[in-house]
Design an enzyme around this catalytic site. Structure first.
Site, PDB file in Angstrom:
ATOM      1  N   SER A   1     -20.638 -44.157 -37.418  1.00 30.97           N
ATOM      2  CA  SER A   1     -19.457 -44.200 -36.568  1.00 30.97           C
ATOM      3  C   SER A   1     -18.412 -45.084 -37.236  1.00 30.97           C
ATOM      4  O   SER A   1     -18.542 -45.431 -38.405  1.00 30.97           O
ATOM      5  CB  SER A   1     -19.823 -44.688 -35.176  1.00 30.97           C
TER       6      SER A   1
ATOM      7  N   CYS B   1     -36.699 -54.189  -1.700  1.00 33.84           N
ATOM      8  CA  CYS B   1     -38.041 -54.541  -1.222  1.00 33.84           C
ATOM      9  C   CYS B   1     -38.060 -55.897  -0.515  1.00 33.84           C
ATOM     10  O   CYS B   1     -39.122 -56.389  -0.148  1.00 33.84           O
ATOM     11  CB  CYS B   1     -39.037 -54.514  -2.374  1.00 33.84           C
TER      12      CYS B   1
ATOM     13  N   GLU C   1      -5.071 -40.311 -38.922  1.00 34.61           N
ATOM     14  CA  GLU C   1      -5.449 -39.093 -38.190  1.00 34.61           C
ATOM     15  C   GLU C   1      -5.555 -39.397 -36.707  1.00 34.61           C
ATOM     16  O   GLU C   1      -5.658 -40.549 -36.318  1.00 34.61           O
ATOM     17  CB  GLU C   1      -6.822 -38.592 -38.663  1.00 34.61           C
TER      18      GLU C   1
ATOM     19  N   PHE D   1      -7.070  -6.466 -29.411  1.00 30.37           N
ATOM     20  CA  PHE D   1      -8.236  -7.144 -29.975  1.00 30.37           C
ATOM     21  C   PHE D   1      -9.522  -6.586 -29.356  1.00 30.37           C
ATOM     22  O   PHE D   1     -10.484  -6.265 -30.050  1.00 30.37           O
ATOM     23  CB  PHE D   1      -8.135  -8.651 -29.722  1.00 30.37           C
ATOM     24  N   ASP D   2      -9.492  -6.448 -28.025  1.00 27.93           N
ATOM     25  CA  ASP D   2     -10.678  -5.956 -27.319  1.00 27.93           C
ATOM     26  C   ASP D   2     -11.063  -4.549 -27.744  1.00 27.93           C
ATOM     27  O   ASP D   2     -12.245  -4.225 -27.846  1.00 27.93           O
ATOM     28  CB  ASP D   2     -10.434  -5.973 -25.799  1.00 27.93           C
TER      29      ASP D   2
ATOM     30  N   CYS E   1     -35.414 -59.203  -9.341  1.00 25.65           N
ATOM     31  CA  CYS E   1     -36.444 -59.118  -8.323  1.00 25.65           C
ATOM     32  C   CYS E   1     -37.796 -59.222  -9.016  1.00 25.65           C
ATOM     33  O   CYS E   1     -38.105 -58.411  -9.882  1.00 25.65           O
ATOM     34  CB  CYS E   1     -36.316 -57.786  -7.591  1.00 25.65           C
TER      35      CYS E   1
ATOM     36  N   ASP F   1      -4.279  -9.347 -26.750  1.00 24.33           N
ATOM     37  CA  ASP F   1      -5.692  -9.466 -26.379  1.00 24.33           C
ATOM     38  C   ASP F   1      -6.301  -8.084 -26.187  1.00 24.33           C
ATOM     39  O   ASP F   1      -7.452  -7.833 -26.540  1.00 24.33           O
ATOM     40  CB  ASP F   1      -5.834 -10.249 -25.064  1.00 24.33           C
ATOM     41  N   TYR F   2      -5.478  -7.208 -25.617  1.00 24.42           N
ATOM     42  CA  TYR F   2      -5.955  -5.852 -25.333  1.00 24.42           C
ATOM     43  C   TYR F   2      -6.337  -5.126 -26.631  1.00 24.42           C
ATOM     44  O   TYR F   2      -7.407  -4.541 -26.757  1.00 24.42           O
ATOM     45  CB  TYR F   2      -4.862  -5.102 -24.567  1.00 24.42           C
TER      46      TYR F   2
ATOM     47  N   CYS G   1     -41.766 -52.980  -6.271  1.00 27.86           N
ATOM     48  CA  CYS G   1     -40.377 -52.717  -5.879  1.00 27.86           C
ATOM     49  C   CYS G   1     -40.041 -51.290  -6.352  1.00 27.86           C
ATOM     50  O   CYS G   1     -40.073 -51.010  -7.553  1.00 27.86           O
ATOM     51  CB  CYS G   1     -39.462 -53.748  -6.537  1.00 27.86           C
TER      52      CYS G   1
ATOM     53  N   TYR H   1     -12.854 -33.017 -39.808  1.00 28.61           N
ATOM     54  CA  TYR H   1     -12.163 -34.125 -40.488  1.00 28.61           C
ATOM     55  C   TYR H   1     -12.951 -34.781 -41.613  1.00 28.61           C
ATOM     56  O   TYR H   1     -12.550 -35.803 -42.139  1.00 28.61           O
ATOM     57  CB  TYR H   1     -11.743 -35.186 -39.471  1.00 28.61           C
TER      58      TYR H   1
ATOM     59  N   LYS I   1      -7.927 -48.106 -31.160  1.00 29.99           N
ATOM     60  CA  LYS I   1      -8.007 -47.512 -29.824  1.00 29.99           C
ATOM     61  C   LYS I   1      -6.782 -47.922 -29.024  1.00 29.99           C
ATOM     62  O   LYS I   1      -6.417 -49.107 -29.019  1.00 29.99           O
ATOM     63  CB  LYS I   1      -9.258 -48.026 -29.110  1.00 29.99           C
TER      64      LYS I   1
ATOM     65  N   CYS J   1     -34.037 -59.057  -2.409  1.00 35.27           N
ATOM     66  CA  CYS J   1     -33.909 -57.740  -3.037  1.00 35.27           C
ATOM     67  C   CYS J   1     -33.504 -56.688  -2.002  1.00 35.27           C
ATOM     68  O   CYS J   1     -34.155 -56.547  -0.965  1.00 35.27           O
ATOM     69  CB  CYS J   1     -35.221 -57.336  -3.697  1.00 35.27           C
TER      70      CYS J   1
ATOM     71  N   LYS K   1      -7.705 -39.564 -33.339  1.00 31.75           N
ATOM     72  CA  LYS K   1      -9.122 -39.738 -33.004  1.00 31.75           C
ATOM     73  C   LYS K   1      -9.405 -38.831 -31.816  1.00 31.75           C
ATOM     74  O   LYS K   1      -9.104 -39.177 -30.686  1.00 31.75           O
ATOM     75  CB  LYS K   1      -9.421 -41.195 -32.679  1.00 31.75           C
TER      76      LYS K   1
ATOM     77  N   ASP L   1     -11.068 -37.010 -28.862  1.00 27.16           N
ATOM     78  CA  ASP L   1     -12.024 -37.540 -27.892  1.00 27.16           C
ATOM     79  C   ASP L   1     -12.971 -36.429 -27.434  1.00 27.16           C
ATOM     80  O   ASP L   1     -12.759 -35.792 -26.414  1.00 27.16           O
ATOM     81  CB  ASP L   1     -11.253 -38.116 -26.693  1.00 27.16           C
TER      82      ASP L   1
HETATM   83  S1  IVH Z   1     -14.200 -40.024 -39.363  1.00 26.12           S
HETATM   84  C1  IVH Z   1     -17.683 -42.058 -41.652  1.00 26.12           C
HETATM   85  N1  IVH Z   1     -12.118 -38.973 -38.176  1.00 26.12           N
HETATM   86  O1  IVH Z   1     -14.911 -40.994 -33.784  1.00 26.12           O
HETATM   87  C2  IVH Z   1     -16.501 -41.681 -40.851  1.00 26.12           C
HETATM   88  N2  IVH Z   1     -13.964 -39.590 -36.817  1.00 26.12           N
HETATM   89  O2  IVH Z   1     -15.810 -43.778 -33.563  1.00 26.12           O
HETATM   90  C3  IVH Z   1     -16.762 -40.613 -39.867  1.00 26.12           C
HETATM   91  N3  IVH Z   1     -13.683 -39.087 -34.439  1.00 26.12           N
HETATM   92  O3  IVH Z   1     -18.241 -40.474 -34.743  1.00 26.12           O
HETATM   93  C4  IVH Z   1     -15.797 -40.442 -38.789  1.00 26.12           C
HETATM   94  N4  IVH Z   1     -11.689 -38.196 -34.597  1.00 26.12           N
HETATM   95  O4  IVH Z   1     -16.995 -38.558 -33.567  1.00 26.12           O
HETATM   96  C5  IVH Z   1     -13.348 -39.495 -38.012  1.00 26.12           C
HETATM   97  N5  IVH Z   1     -10.210 -37.997 -37.281  1.00 26.12           N
HETATM   98  C6  IVH Z   1     -11.440 -38.493 -37.110  1.00 26.12           C
HETATM   99  C7  IVH Z   1     -12.054 -38.574 -35.839  1.00 26.12           C
HETATM  100  C8  IVH Z   1     -13.326 -39.136 -35.741  1.00 26.12           C
HETATM  101  C9  IVH Z   1     -12.680 -38.508 -33.779  1.00 26.12           C
HETATM  102  C10 IVH Z   1     -14.919 -39.591 -33.803  1.00 26.12           C
HETATM  103  C11 IVH Z   1     -16.193 -39.211 -34.499  1.00 26.12           C
HETATM  104  C12 IVH Z   1     -16.858 -40.504 -34.882  1.00 26.12           C
HETATM  105  C13 IVH Z   1     -16.227 -41.459 -33.923  1.00 26.12           C
HETATM  106  C14 IVH Z   1     -16.256 -42.868 -34.480  1.00 26.12           C
END
Ligand code: IVH
Length: 668
Positions: free
Chosen positions: A81, A408, A111, A35-36, A423, A32-33, A429, A224, A311, A405, A113, A115
């Site tokens: 989504s 109110c 893949e 790099f700085d 209510c 790091d040093y 209210c 992704y 999920k 309520c 998912k 969060d």
């Molecule tokens: S693909 C059209 N791949 O999950 C397909 N989404 O529930 C687009 N997410 O809005 C999404 N990991 O924010 C994809 N490996 C992954 C993901 C991923 C997380 C999220 C993403 C999406 C949401 C859908």
């Protein structure tokens, strides 16, 4: 000796490589040093030679720019989504649907998912130009300045590759667990409220106005999804490998599998292994690998048919129910809330859970003092799934839903067939009045700058406003007198109110908060009735003539206008200059090019709004159809339209036209 320009270039390249090694590969080759020292040298040279300073220089990663308001921008491609599944059966069904559509010859890519929050990043000529949050999927916030501080996101792509001139890449911005914990500790030390979980921490950070502060926090980003106009890849896997070569962090967690059993194995592996990851995931994403097959499968209105998420089961814990309180919502709905003995659940401290309504209380037979099971699914708000009857106190009595309520003291009402108590004291209210004003100023309604929920509450408590019409009588002197109100903010509020007078009728109508009149209904009513007087005078029959306006909505509108107080508020707001007349002009036909023809618009169109296309159809004498039938004249086909629609149109010999052909037909 190199010239300053050459040295700047050399340092830039070196530092970019070190950033990449450290943040993308997690394999630093210098300390790091060291790099700085390089970074300081570059900073100095840039200062001395400002003409060579580059906005995408590694020195800019430290932030500096402050974003006052994040601009709302429209996504070039809607940000969809994924469908969710929770068990093997759902996945088997997904697999069956795919095999029915495209046969057995295909592969999946599994893949993680991540969060966090999704982000779309646009590159032009190899340079990062814009980053947009998901927002509502159609429009998001421009957070470019903040995203540029995330070190694993390249600002300039490695140039030895043939880089598409313009493309978007999508991914997930996350807060790694270590960073999350460290930040929370700092917050606790500073007497600030800690973040509930890493996802909240990531989204809170991305929305900070000061990019310097964002730069200090260790956000990260996994990519992704590559979005390109041209066809360049055969498979998703190939696109991800290309993204990796360009310098993006794509992780090495994904796996190609031959069939659904491979998917199950992947899920099983990560079920426990996920706790060893340095970041949170909430499931697995399964995608059909071949792009051609993805295209064949297409999209529903909201989600791709070629991908789905799985999920992981919610974690469950037990804790004690201390108290049930009752919240009064904007529309007068009473929501019982369980106040719990604080308990750790999936990385969050849970203190409260919603109990929805009296039926839910009855179903659970939940009583104060009970030990209850709490679960957290994908939602932030946890829920109570059951009561541990073995722990129940023999003396406990069933919970009685209040009759009046809590705010109110008005007698609560429960309509025939409805689960919720409410209510009826709409206009007096306090939470209902405040809630309605908050709705009025909110982004989707009047979008008034400078006034948020807290300000509304402050105005109301200070007796400055009793309803939304009062907002337009606010005076500078009154506002500035309030606690913690600077002159500048007061002026901001007045400017915001003045600006809001330009909001179109449909938004004003939505803002009025008439029960059951949401955004879409407001739009339809505004288009149909054109002004508030016509709507106020309309009979139930006249309202029923508008598509999708049924008896319930009509009754609610009639009740709203029957109230003298509402009519007076509207009269006052009219006087103040708000828009109560629709801008939609009587349709003057542009041509007869489509006279007597029916057109169905399907899919998405780059740069053109589907509603605008519909208006164009009508403006040229055509009719908008709602489905594919033998009588349909044209199917205007956009991207991502469903294969079944296309197939049906072909079978029925409907003429399929492109956007270009359509524009030509109407002479545009
Ligand atoms: S693909 C059209 N791949 O999950 C397909 N989404 O529930 C687009 N997410 O809005 C999404 N990991 O924010 C994809 N490996 C992954 C993901 C991923 C997380 C999220 C993403 C999406 C949401 C859908």
């Amino acid at each position: 000796m190199s010239t300053p320009q050459q040295r700047i270039q050399q340092l830039t390249q070196e530092l970019n490589t070190h950033n990449y090694n450290y943040y993308v590969l997690s394999e630093p080759t210098i300390s790091d040093y060291e790099f700085d020292i390089l970074l300081k040298e570059l900073e100095k040279l840039e200062k001395e030679n400002p003409s060579y300073a580059d906005p995408n220089s590694p020195t800019q990663r430290v932030g500096g720019e402050v974003t006052k308001v994040f601009q709302t921008v429209t996504h070039k491609y809607p940000m969809l989504s994924l469908g969710n599944t929770y068990n093997e059966q759902d996945l088997t069904d997904f697999d069956d649907r795919i095999r029915k559509a495209i046969g057995d010859d295909f592969e999946y890519v599994c893949e993680l998912k991540y969060d966090g929050l999704s982000i779309g990043i646009r590159y032009e000529n190899g340079v990062l130009v814009q980053a947009i949050t998901r927002g509502d999927g159609t429009q998001g916030d421009d957070v470019t300045t903040n995203v540029k501080t995330i070190k694993s996101i390249p600002l300039v792509l490695k140039s030895e590759l043939e880089i598409p001139a313009s493309f978007e890449i999508r991914g997930e911005i996350i807060m790694p667990l270590k960073g999350f914990e460290k930040l929370n500790q700092q917050r606790i030390d500073n007497d600030e409220a800690p973040f509930a979980n890493p996802r909240n921490c990531a989204s809170g950070t991305l929305k900070l106005q000061d990019s310097k502060e964002v730069a200090r926090r260790p956000l990260d980003c996994f990519l992704y999804y590559f979005m390109l106009d041209e066809q360049r890849f055969k498979t998703h896997e190939e696109s991800i490998e290309f993204a990796r070569q360009l310098g993006f962090k794509v992780g090495s967690y994904h796996k190609k599998v031959a069939n659904i059993s491979g998917v199950f194995e992947f899920i099983k592996h990560w079920e426990n292994e996920r706790y060893n990851l340095p970041f949170d995931i909430d499931g697995i994403v399964i995608k059909v690998n071949s792009y051609a097959q993805q295209q064949e499968l297409g999209f529903t209105a909201k989600v791709p048919r070629w991908a789905i998420s799985y999920k992981y089961k919610a974690q469950s814990v037990s804790t004690k129910l201390n108290e049930i309180t009752y919240q009064v919502g904007r529309t007068g709905n009473i929501t019982p809330v369980a106040n719990l003995a604080p308990v750790q659940l999936a990385g969050t401290t849970v203190k409260r859970a919603t109990l929805h309504n009296a039926n839910e209380i009855e179903r659970l037979d939940i009583r104060v003092g009970d030990t209850v099971f709490v679960e957290k699914g994908g939602e932030i708000i946890p829920k109570i799934t059951a009561v541990d009857l073995t722990q129940r106190d023999a003396q406990s009595a069933p919970t009685q839903f209040p009759t009046h309520c809590p705010e109110c003291n008005t007698l609560l009402v429960r309509r025939e067939g409805e689960a919720n108590h409410f209510c009826p004291n709409e206009s007096h209210c306090p939470p209902q009045v405040i809630g309605r004003i908050i709705h009025f100023v909110s982004r989707k309604a009047m979008d008034i700058d400078g006034i948020g929920a807290e300000t509304v509450e402050q105005f109301y408590r200070a007796d400055l406003i009793k309803n939304y019409a009062d907002l337009y009588d606010l005076k500078f002197e009154d506002i500035v007198k309030l606690d913690r109100m600077a002159e500048r903010s007061a002026q901001n509020i007045l400017d915001g109110l003045e600006q809001s007078k330009k909001q179109p009728f449909e938004r004003v109508l939505f803002g009025l908060g008439i029960r059951l009149v949401g955004e879409t209904v407001a739009k339809k009513l505004a288009q149909h009735f054109k002004n508030i007087d016509a709507l106020a005078a309309a009979t139930k029959e006249a309202m029923n003539a508008v598509p999708e306006i049924g008896d319930k909505i009509a009754d609610s509108i009639i009740a709203f206008f029957a109230d003298e107080e509402n009519r007076q508020m509207i009269a006052r707001m009219k006087e103040r200059g708000l828009q109560f007349v629709s801008e939609y002009k009587e349709l003057v036909r542009d041509s007869d090019a489509l006279l007597g023809k029916s057109v169905l618009i399907s899919g998405v169109f780059e740069g053109v709004d589907r509603e605008d296309l519909k208006k164009m159809v009508e403006a040229h004498g055509g009719k908008n159809a709602s489905g594919v039938t033998g009588k349909l004249d044209y199917l205007l086909a956009g991207e991502n339209m469903g294969p079944s629609k296309l197939e049906k149109a072909e079978k029925l010999k409907v003429k399929i036209i492109s956007l270009g052909e359509f524009m030509e037909m109407i002479g545009s």
